[in-house]
Motif scaffolding. Structure first.
Motif, PDB file in Angstrom:
ATOM      1  N   ARG A 141     -45.508  11.084 -18.794  1.00  0.00           N
ATOM      2  CA  ARG A 141     -45.533  10.809 -20.239  1.00  0.00           C
ATOM      3  C   ARG A 141     -45.204  12.021 -21.091  1.00  0.00           C
TER       4      ARG A 141
ATOM      5  N   LYS B 111     -37.441   3.492 -22.534  1.00  0.00           N
ATOM      6  CA  LYS B 111     -37.502   4.841 -21.975  1.00  0.00           C
ATOM      7  C   LYS B 111     -37.105   4.777 -20.506  1.00  0.00           C
ATOM      8  N   SER B 112     -36.534   5.867 -19.988  1.00  0.00           N
ATOM      9  CA  SER B 112     -36.186   5.890 -18.568  1.00  0.00           C
ATOM     10  C   SER B 112     -36.211   7.316 -18.037  1.00  0.00           C
TER      11      SER B 112
ATOM     12  N   SER C 162     -33.140   3.129 -25.728  1.00  0.00           N
ATOM     13  CA  SER C 162     -31.978   2.447 -25.163  1.00  0.00           C
ATOM     14  C   SER C 162     -31.594   1.242 -26.017  1.00  0.00           C
TER      15      SER C 162
ATOM     16  N   PHE D 240     -41.841  12.474 -22.852  1.00  0.00           N
ATOM     17  CA  PHE D 240     -41.473  11.672 -24.024  1.00  0.00           C
ATOM     18  C   PHE D 240     -42.276  12.055 -25.270  1.00  0.00           C
TER      19      PHE D 240
ATOM     20  N   SER E 284     -34.622   7.949 -23.907  1.00  0.00           N
ATOM     21  CA  SER E 284     -35.403   6.993 -24.695  1.00  0.00           C
ATOM     22  C   SER E 284     -34.510   6.310 -25.722  1.00  0.00           C
TER      23      SER E 284
ATOM     24  N   THR F  81     -38.034   2.814 -15.657  1.00  0.00           N
ATOM     25  CA  THR F  81     -37.654   2.411 -17.003  1.00  0.00           C
ATOM     26  C   THR F  81     -38.715   1.499 -17.599  1.00  0.00           C
TER      27      THR F  81
ATOM     28  N   ARG G 175     -34.040  15.913 -29.493  1.00  0.00           N
ATOM     29  CA  ARG G 175     -33.360  14.678 -29.092  1.00  0.00           C
ATOM     30  C   ARG G 175     -32.129  14.460 -29.956  1.00  0.00           C
TER      31      ARG G 175
ATOM     32  N   THR H 126     -32.849  -3.135 -22.899  1.00  0.00           N
ATOM     33  CA  THR H 126     -34.027  -2.807 -22.097  1.00  0.00           C
ATOM     34  C   THR H 126     -34.218  -3.748 -20.915  1.00  0.00           C
TER      35      THR H 126
END
Length: 297
Positions: free
Chosen positions: A293, A234-235, A250, A296, A248, A230, A198, A262
């Motif tokens: 999931r 996270k989106s 945001s 992430f 992620s 979202t 990331r 968010t």
């Protein structure tokens, strides 16, 4: 009551319960588009010099010195047709700006369909058709580079991957987000890669865009189904059923640090190209769906 009557009553109750439960599930998607655009407002930025707008100041070279602003659209930049039996939103693209929800949204699943028209306007007459979904729109519109949109994150929609891919992320104003992106070569573009580390994009000094993992857009003229999920910063950007990017963290920078980004408006862009939207609907989510999931972890 006889045993048979009791059984019949039980069956009727179970059937009623399942019917109600099924109806509730079917109705969990809430429409956002109707013929009167009752859920939406508009903001239009600085018109092209060729577009006649009364009441706006111009420079000596004909360029406009101020935006059209909120809730003014006599040019039909945003219009709805019901000729097909359902509302279809046309975005002409003539003036940069957006149509945005009256309501703020957080923790949701958005689903819509989009297809391209043919009309193009300056400054993109020779470039691919372009629009986008902005999410978590916050504050005044017109604060970005193009003076057309609010602080937000962008789910890019662009024609056939010639000038990017549908599902790309773009920084709008000073939004910031973390994405698993790998740079293509020393000076090449960034592209989403689930195996990459990331890194932070946007903000005050990070890269302003990261490309989707792959092109999953249908040929021009066909409807594409886009989904945005979202939840708590996270989106996911999903194009025709395939995840093309996970994001992620945001936030947006302030003088004292960063603040969460968010929650906010959903904005559909007008960006010098004609596009059509239909079946715009949403539903709340209480967690990132289990099937996604791993993106992430």
């Amino acid at each position: 009551m006889s045993r048979l009557a009791a059984v019949r009553k039980s069956v009727l109750f179970v059937g009623f319960f399942l019917g109600v439960s099924g109806s509730a599930q079917a109705e969990s998607w809430q429409p956002l588009l109707d013929a009167g655009l009752s859920e939406w407002r508009t903001y239009l930025g600085f018109p092209n010099a060729e577009t006649d707008v009364s009441g706006l100041k111009r420079a000596e070279d004909g360029k406009y010195l101020e935006p059209v602003g909120y809730d003014r659209d006599e040019w039909g930049v945003f219009s709805v047709s019901t000729d097909t039996g359902e509302p279809v939103l046309r975005v002409s693209g003539e003036i940069y700006g957006g149509i945005f929800t009256r309501q703020d949204f957080a923790d949701y699943h958005l689903r819509l369909q989009v297809k391209w028209g043919t009309k193009k306007w300056p400054p993109r007459e020779d470039l691919p058709l372009d629009t986008g979904i902005l999410y978590h729109g916050t504050g005044e519109h017109g604060v970005d580079y193009w003076r057309s949109w609010p602080l937000s994150q962008e789910f890019q929609i662009v024609e056939q991957g010639v000038d990017g891919l549908t599902g790309d992320w773009w920084k709008i104003a000073h939004s910031q987000i973390d994405i698993r992106c790998a740079q293509q070569g020393t000076d090449g573009p960034y592209r989403y890669d689930v195996k990459a580390p990331r890194q932070t994009f946007g903000g005050n000094d990070g890269p302003i865009t990261c490309g989707a993992s792959h092109n999953n857009e249908k040929p021009s003229g066909e409807w594409n189904t886009l989904e945005l999920i979202t939840y708590q910063g996270k989106s996911l950007h999903i194009v025709n059923g395939e995840v093309v990017m996970a994001l992620s963290g945001s936030v947006y920078p302030t003088e004292t640090g960063v603040e969460p980004l968010t929650k906010g408006q959903i904005v559909l862009q007008s960006e010098a190209g004609e596009a059509y939207f239909r079946r715009i609907e949403w539903q709340p989510v209480s967690a990132m769906p289990e099937a996604y999931r791993t993106y992430f972890e």
